[in-house]
Design an enzyme around this catalytic site. Sequence first.
Site, short mmCIF file in Angstrom:
data_model
loop_
_atom_site.label_atom_id
_atom_site.label_comp_id
_atom_site.label_asym_id
_atom_site.label_seq_id
_atom_site.Cartn_x
_atom_site.Cartn_y
_atom_site.Cartn_z
N HIS A 71 0.78 -1.24 -0.10
CA HIS A 71 0.19 -0.06 -0.11
C HIS A 71 1.13 1.27 0.10
O HIS A 71 1.42 1.65 0.98
CB HIS A 71 -0.84 0.08 1.46
CG HIS A 71 -1.93 1.13 1.40
ND1 HIS A 71 -3.37 0.99 1.49
CD2 HIS A 71 -1.72 2.45 0.97
CE1 HIS A 71 -3.91 2.11 1.32
NE2 HIS A 71 -2.94 3.00 1.34
N HIS A 118 1.61 5.31 -1.78
CA HIS A 118 1.41 6.43 -2.45
C HIS A 118 2.49 7.03 -3.00
O HIS A 118 3.51 7.51 -2.40
CB HIS A 118 0.67 7.51 -1.69
CG HIS A 118 -0.85 7.04 -1.00
ND1 HIS A 118 -1.80 7.18 -1.77
CD2 HIS A 118 -0.94 6.55 0.03
CE1 HIS A 118 -2.93 6.73 -0.94
NE2 HIS A 118 -2.38 6.17 0.13
N LYS A 166 -9.28 -0.22 -5.61
CA LYS A 166 -9.10 0.55 -4.34
C LYS A 166 -10.50 1.14 -4.09
O LYS A 166 -11.20 1.98 -5.30
CB LYS A 166 -7.97 1.44 -4.23
CG LYS A 166 -7.95 2.51 -3.15
CD LYS A 166 -7.53 1.62 -1.98
CE LYS A 166 -7.75 2.26 -0.47
NZ LYS A 166 -6.58 3.24 -0.32
N HIS A 171 -10.58 1.29 2.01
CA HIS A 171 -10.26 2.39 3.05
C HIS A 171 -11.57 2.16 3.74
O HIS A 171 -12.69 2.73 3.48
CB HIS A 171 -10.22 3.56 2.28
CG HIS A 171 -9.87 4.64 3.03
ND1 HIS A 171 -8.61 5.47 3.58
CD2 HIS A 171 -10.57 5.15 4.28
CE1 HIS A 171 -8.61 6.10 4.53
NE2 HIS A 171 -10.11 6.08 5.15
N HIS A 180 -4.66 -0.30 6.04
CA HIS A 180 -4.16 0.28 7.00
C HIS A 180 -5.19 0.16 8.40
O HIS A 180 -5.71 0.95 8.87
CB HIS A 180 -3.84 1.71 6.73
CG HIS A 180 -4.98 2.45 5.88
ND1 HIS A 180 -6.33 2.44 6.10
CD2 HIS A 180 -4.70 3.31 4.67
CE1 HIS A 180 -7.02 3.33 4.96
NE2 HIS A 180 -5.96 3.39 4.22
N ASP A 182 1.29 2.77 3.54
CA ASP A 182 0.52 3.83 3.37
C ASP A 182 1.30 4.91 3.46
O ASP A 182 1.12 6.08 3.67
CB ASP A 182 -0.57 3.85 4.31
CG ASP A 182 -1.50 4.85 4.02
OD1 ASP A 182 -1.67 5.31 2.80
OD2 ASP A 182 -2.50 5.48 4.96
O1 DOR Z 1 -3.19 9.50 5.64
C1 DOR Z 1 -3.67 9.15 4.55
N1 DOR Z 1 -3.06 9.88 3.44
N2 DOR Z 1 -4.74 8.31 4.43
C2 DOR Z 1 -5.15 8.11 3.14
O2 DOR Z 1 -6.08 7.15 3.16
C3 DOR Z 1 -4.73 8.67 2.08
C4 DOR Z 1 -3.42 9.21 2.14
C5 DOR Z 1 -2.97 10.32 1.19
O3 DOR Z 1 -3.37 9.95 -0.22
O4 DOR Z 1 -2.32 11.33 1.42
ZN ZN Z 2 -3.29 5.13 1.74
#
Ligand code: DOR
Ligand code: ZN
Length: 350
Positions: A14, A16, A100, A137, A175, A248
């Site tokens: 997971h 980003h 997702k 989520h 998460h 995450d």
């Molecule tokens: O803290 C987070 N940041 N939780 C999420 O679900 C998305 C993520 C983000 O993309 O910044």
């Molecule tokens: Zn995330």
Amino acid sequence: MTDLLKLTRPDDLHLHLRDGAMLKAVLPSSAAHFARALIMPNLVPPVVTAAQASSYRDRILSALPDDQPFEPLMTLYLTEDTDPNDLSAAFQSGLIRAVKLYPAGATTNSASGVSNFERVRPVLERMADIGCPLCVHGEVTDDAVDIFDREAVFIDRVLDPLRRATPELRVVMEHITTAQGVDYVRANASGLAATITTHHLFLNRNHILVGGIKPHYYCLPVAKREEHRLALRKAATSGDDRFFLGTDSAPHLDHHKESACGCAGCFTALNTMPLLAHVFEEEAALDKLEAFTSLNGAKFYKLPVNQDTLTLEKSQTPVRFAKTVASEEGDVTVFDPRVSIYWQVQNHVL
Ligand code: DOR
Ligand code: ZN
């Protein structure tokens, strides 16, 4: 004396990575330690179609440092208009590994997510048929529900009915932050797993709020009470193959976090492996670290186990990690648990 811990090279299930300047800045941190990562699709605009996933994958591969082996595992962002045929072709060709689900409004860039779960039922049924996992989520967005209760309420109100309606659907609770999340996974035999982040193994809600607000500890789902952090630690270090690492890691520019309305997300990609070694050692479970970071997730996603390895070494003095990573648009603060960490990745170069 140096302690060495050699692991099968880990996967981050997971992650980003964003796009453009941010992608360029943060990708080397993940690629330095992880063989593969499941890439979240919450760009602006989101990655909704196979064509968008394919071009995002190309942008990630071209942002990689020269000769760095790293495999981005792509996902699609589920909307109420997702085309089941496009999704199915993308999964069956291997372009995407999962889809997702963001409840609309739950978190960063989730505005195009799902409001009416009935409307995505046909897509979920198709996913169940073809074996495509749904990454969830798990927070309700109801204003009447306290932010600290949103995960537990989601399990009862949304997730459990959804799974009963489509029992063959393979689901990852992303998460998880609560004992209820851990218990829900444990109570269900097959086709259900959960990712756990590094930061949720360190943080409870006091860490965010006591002694001054810490914007770099704010993420979603927000860290909960200590009893929940302890339940997550127990699950992650148990060796149970239904729990695996999804960092995450969610970079935001510092001025977007250190703001009157700060963004949610902790940037943990750079030091996740040393921090996890610290946690697993504290829990007397270093022998379970490889299962959590390198085996359980691959098994759930039906991926081959990585052939390469990663070695962690423990030194006698605390390790100093970079405090920030620089992007062309500004700095991104690296997650700092504010405890001394003695582990580092051997030959770590960025
Ligand atoms: O803290 C987070 N940041 N939780 C999420 O679900 C998305 C993520 C983000 O993309 O910044
Ligand atoms: Zn995330």
